[in-house]
Design an enzyme around this catalytic site. Sequence first.
Site, PDB file in Angstrom:
ATOM      1  N   ASP A   6       0.706  -1.121  -0.254  1.00 48.99           N
ATOM      2  CA  ASP A   6       0.289  -0.353   0.236  1.00 48.99           C
ATOM      3  C   ASP A   6       0.336   1.376  -0.204  1.00 48.99           C
ATOM      4  O   ASP A   6       1.595   1.602   0.784  1.00 48.99           O
ATOM      5  CB  ASP A   6      -0.769  -0.136   1.106  1.00 48.99           C
ATOM      6  N   ASP A  22      -0.516   7.971  -9.702  1.00 50.23           N
ATOM      7  CA  ASP A  22      -0.702   7.728 -11.089  1.00 50.23           C
ATOM      8  C   ASP A  22      -2.074   6.456 -10.944  1.00 50.23           C
ATOM      9  O   ASP A  22      -1.426   5.124 -10.761  1.00 50.23           O
ATOM     10  CB  ASP A  22       0.722   6.956 -11.948  1.00 50.23           C
TER      11      ASP A  22
END
Lengths: 382, 722
Positions: B339, B357
Amino acid sequence: MDARRPLTGMNRRRFLRTAAGTGAALASGPAALFQNLYAFQATANLSHVEARYYRKLPDREIECQLCPRKCRLGDKERGYCGVRENDGGRYYTLVYGKACTRAVDPIEKKPFFHVLPGTAALSVATAGCNVSCKFCQNWEISQSRPEQVTHVDFPPRDVAAAAEANRCPSIAFTYSEPTVFYEYMFDTAVEAGRRGVRSLVVSGGHINPEPLEALTKVVDAIKIDLKAFTPEFYKTWVKGDLAPVLEAIKLIARRKTWLEIVYLVIPTLNDDPDDVRRMVRWILKEVGPAVPLHFTRFMPMYLVKNLPPTPISTLRALRKIALEEGLAYVYTGNIPGDEGENTWCPSCKTLLIRRNGFAIEANAIKGGMCPSCRTPVPGIWA
Amino acid sequence: MPELSNAGSRNLGLRFAPPAFLLGALAAAMQILLLREFAAHFPASELTLGFVLAGWLFWGAIGSAAASRFRPAEAALPRLLAAVPVLAAAAFLALRGARFALGLQPGELTGAGTAALFAFGLTAAVSLPLGAAFVLAARREGSASRVYLWEAAGAAAGGIATAAALVPWMSNGRALAVAGAAAAAGLHAAFSGRRKRAAAIVVLAMLAFALVDGPSLRLYWRPFELVRTSDGLYGRISVLRTEEQINLYADGFRLYSCPDRSGAEEAVHFALLQRGGARRVLLIGGGIGGGLGEILKYPGVEVDYVELDPEVLRLSEEFLPAPERAALRDVRVRTHLGDGRAFLESSRAVYDAVLLDLPEPATAPVNRFYTVEFFRSAAAHLAEGGVLSFRVPAAENYIGPELAAFLATMRATLAAAFPETAVVPGDTAVFLASTAPLTLDPGILDGRMADIGLRVTYTQPAQIAARLHPLRREALARALASGRAEINTDFRPVSYYFQSVLWSSAFRGGAARILAALGSLPRPWLLVLPLALVVLLLAAPVLRPRAPARILSAAALMGLTTMSAELLVLIRFQTLYGVVYGRLAPLLAAFMIGLAAGAFRGERRSRRGAAALIGLQATLLGLVLVLGFTLAVRPPAAAFPSALFLLGFLGGDFFIVAAALVPAAAARPGSVYAADLAGSCVGAVALSAILLPLAGLPALFAGLSVLNAAGLLALVVGRKRL
């Protein structure tokens, strides 16, 4: 304990009275909710200019004559485009002078490759469209009614003045579908012409011959988005018809108004080489070999934003087909730096204009001719 | 007040009930797999996931209520259980065939109405028989309470088995086939005689489904060439080939196409050109799609690239052309699996640029990267003048009110963490933030590009100049100023409400208007109205003096509270500790284990009267208050499964006591169960998609506290009638 008198001292009547009062107070919340729900319906600074192409029918009905849909409308009804309305048996455009988008774009972005290369076009649009393409790049305005968008008053005179102020030698009617703001476009083109500013139209070509004929007298160039060469595609993906678009292309070519054609290539939907070859042959026969044809790369958008973009090899292959069949000027679009962006002399193959995206890196055309073999290169070069 | 003497039943209360256990295991497995399959076909958002959950609970309640009312023969129980995996397989195929029925292209968007229709339709096929099966099992066992207990235990076991043993190793379809076959084995063991035939039919059906699983997926993507599909931990990854182009999809959402650098260039260069380059860059997501290649064009750069889903990396390595793979293997790139937010917060590194992104913030896990808390964390890891950048879908030529509100919120949220912000207009809006001034002057950016010798395709000077033309920047500035700007926070993730509105606005239907109108309501009304309605219902004693109505109301409130609190606790956990697959399954299992344990406790009670119910309601209120008050602190990760266990425990115990207090429960064993599910459905349908982003966690816990206080008061006032 008396089962009819709970300990709270509250009885049924008092409860109902309290609930009703509470409900009334609370109802103001839902009332606000409903008001907001229907806020879209409020009219907001719309125009009331009589449309130019319609015919009156009995019982205050009208039939629009602007586009092939020929919407037949009762009083207070609007056409498919959402920006024209029958008011008491007269038909009005609601978006005359009501621009929701104004921008300055490189002319290559429209794309016009044979019109004033390297210059900027003041680009204008209102809400509305007479088709519903699932891949529309400007759906926020094309699929909206005028009261659903924010627009400004931008009358024809101001548009022409803005073009001069921004040093734009041309005005482009674009983004949504200029056919639906025909009167605004027409008058602006007239005003622009008085000031020596060119007028360009970027359209899907879904327009009737009479208004189109009149339009060609006041504008300088028209780019038609020919979305496919099969009626099925037009029916499923555009909710329109192919035939009127082909008629529009033929008419423009006959009128000698500068014409360029864009074919947006969407993978698996309209990229069949056989269909494209048939289309190219039709163009050769009905329009001629000199009309620029652009094969543009589809970038995912709107309802099909999860489709893949067009492979570059597909565009190059279709361009090759068109050149082999005999079209003189065939381009690829949305692939900056690709060889297909350049203009080549159809006779001696000299590189005439080298482009890289929106940039003109070199322009060898002189007096509208190839500098090497003097072959005329059609277009509007000055 | 009625009390149940269970002196005789104490020995029976814990007797294993295989059909109930099987029912629970099936329900958990089918729910997990159906949710995953649904997410692979419809736009992933809190709204659509809420539809599925709400549909599941709704139909379970209907099935339970209908079976209580119409009393089908007990012999139907094994047939119902046998039907569930078969119907689930049919639901899978219906999902995959949905686009043909709707006349859609693969990847074509559908609206909220269509998503809701499919969610409710497909869950009906599976949850309705499960709800009815509960009632039949209760009648067979002679005790709804015992069935509830063993169903909860089965759900815990089934959920853990599915999450740990099936999902990580096989596709959704195969997992369904295995789960169905396991259910068949359970049927075979639990029932005798002719009912064993049902087991054989299930096995055959699962075999047939396993055979069509792969072809049905390929058919879905036709006419595109599907070269590989993989159901990973975080969803379905599909690889499509279109001529020379490779396209990677995650749950139907296109992550990238290669070669196609347009997205990668704008994700990287607007940020890195601000300072003419960068030495250390953190890239979260998007590396495989070309972002890494663009970053590596800058001399002397080093990159920490964080990617959550190992399946994305694995498939990309397999299918991408060599130049793209080379970027991944470049010595200047350190790839981290996990994560991104957890990585940043646990890191001491300082970066010149942090680039995101990622998909747009439509779900709770993704929204965590667009909150003020994350932006502040990023700011703390940036060098002086360092730049944070991210992109979101926008519109080049017109920004409507819905989009303006979303973009304005993103801008305001950034501005709450950084003194300098800028936004690049376009079909995607590129957001930039820093402690030092930023520039959107095309001439300056062009000059820096030339100094570095940067070779680009889509961010060339002419393109940038067109995109940053003063008229376009003015139009964007006007839109940002006009939009209702809110701050997107971990506790109030307003962004994914905006995403739901944006998604719906593409269809111009009623859903868009309803969502937009809800958002325009004064915020207090969003909670006050439903609260008032529920409180009025709880005050029903005056109108409905019969005890069962009050107890059913209390059961519904319990269902609403436990479902809502469970969702909120899970979202909070994801916000603080990230979305890591291995951690979520134990959390969900903790709730189910608590449910089973609570039901066990309820069965073991010597007194199951009004006092017990009131005590449980008070404890539930206390727990909700504690959860609300502790929002300001960051509890250790272990606190979350404990909280979920307690929630489940209270819910299970509550159910057993409530069921004992309803005199008709014996005749209609599903009534309390139906009330429980109905309350849960109400919690699922509106909570995460609308109430949470608009009202926020603290307000929701406050609302739940008020509701439970009202429920407690209603029980206390009416206790003599219980």
